[in-house]
Motif scaffolding. Structure first.
Motif: not given
Length: 304
Positions: A128-132, A134-135, A137, A139, A195, A233
């Motif tokens: 998904s490219g979500i790593k934290s 912060a990513d 927001k 979602k 997400d 995350i």
């Protein structure tokens, strides 16, 4: 003459009281409630060995109950239709705040290092490219059950502190929803229906194994997920592992037998202990109500 009559009356009353006392020590069946962190059949399968052992131990029919949500077990304990359950700390807090006399805290699951803490773990799909956080927001974020400690209570407090926003839909996250339980959260994230979400893990061992114990480990063991498809995350501060509780009104000899059995389960049948504990454990050890006073205070402050 009067003295003889009085002594006879006292003797009859003593016999009657003795009969009532003996009867109070009897139970006709024993009922074990299992929180709704995974599907009902898996919960039944994981705890069947415990049911069979307790039935042999007590000599009465022993049944497993798998209500659809956490509140089903809580209400069963409060209403006297469930005799034993392994609760989360938040679920115990609700039980205690509703009726402080309903249950006794007896044991807690320990990790391999002897500790009895675990974490709420936030996770997303690796692709998904979500790593934290912060990513995340804008979602979609998933909680599990409203009565879950790691699936709602703790992340609903610690995540807002970290992101500087509320957990209201549209504030930081596009949408915040409840999906029902730990397994449902894991499936929803894994399938891309949300997400990210939160679940529980002891935080020990390897991520690839789903850690040593917890909902991720259960999902790996059942073939539900491949941890390489997921990424962590966020992780909460340590949370006290939830207690095994017994209905306070149970006869004392019943409570003693069940506690002694569970204390020795890891040594007598490690696989059964693994199944019940959702992974590797050093066994169950005594714990008291005082270990949960902080969680009770938090839950009370939230007005729930």
């Amino acid at each position: 003459m009067f003295k003889k009559l009085l002594l006879a009356t006292v003797a009859v009353a003593a016999v009657a009281a003795g009969s009532l006392s003996a009867k109070a020590q009897e139970i006709n069946e024993f009922r074990i409630g299992i929180l709704g962190g995974e599907n009902a059949q898996d919960r039944l399968t994981s705890n069947e060995c415990v049911r069979a052992y307790v039935q042999d131990l007590l000599g009465v029919e022993t049944k497993l109950f798998t209500p659809a949500d956490y509140d089903g077990v809580i209400q069963g304990l409060l209403g006297g239709t469930i005799d034993m359950a392994w609760l989360g700390a938040s679920a115990y807090a609700k039980t205690y705040l509703t009726d402080p006399e309903a249950v006794d805290v007896v044991l807690v699951k320990t990790n391999l290092d002897g500790s009895f803490a675990y974490h709420s773990v936030g996770f997303a799909r690796a692709d998904s490219g979500i790593k934290s956080l912060a990513d995340m927001k804008g979602k979609v974020f998933a909680f599990g059950d409203p009565n879950s400690t790691s699936g709602y209570l703790i992340p609903s407090i610690e995540i807002p502190q970290e992101i500087g926003a509320t957990m209201e839909s549209g504030d930081y996250f596009k949408e915040v929803k409840f999906v029902g339980g730990h397994e449902q959260t894991i499936v929803a994230v894994n399938n891309g229906e949300v997400d990210a979400g939160v679940t529980w893990a002891d935080g020990q061992g390897a991520w690839e194994d789903g850690y040593n114990s917890g909902a991720l480990r259960k999902a790996v063991d059942s073939g539900l997920i491949d941890m390489n498809d997921l990424v962590e995350i966020w992780k909460s501060k340590p949370i006290p592992e939830g207690p095994i509780v017994l209905r306070r009104a149970l006869p004392e000899d019943v409570k003693t037998k069940v506690v002694d059995f569970l204390k020795g389960l890891h040594d007598s049948d490690p696989q059964c202990a693994y199944n019940m504990a959702a992974g590797d454990t050093a066994g169950f050890r005594p714990i008291t109500h005082e270990a949960y006073e902080t969680i009770i205070a938090v839950r009370k402050a939230k007005g729930s």
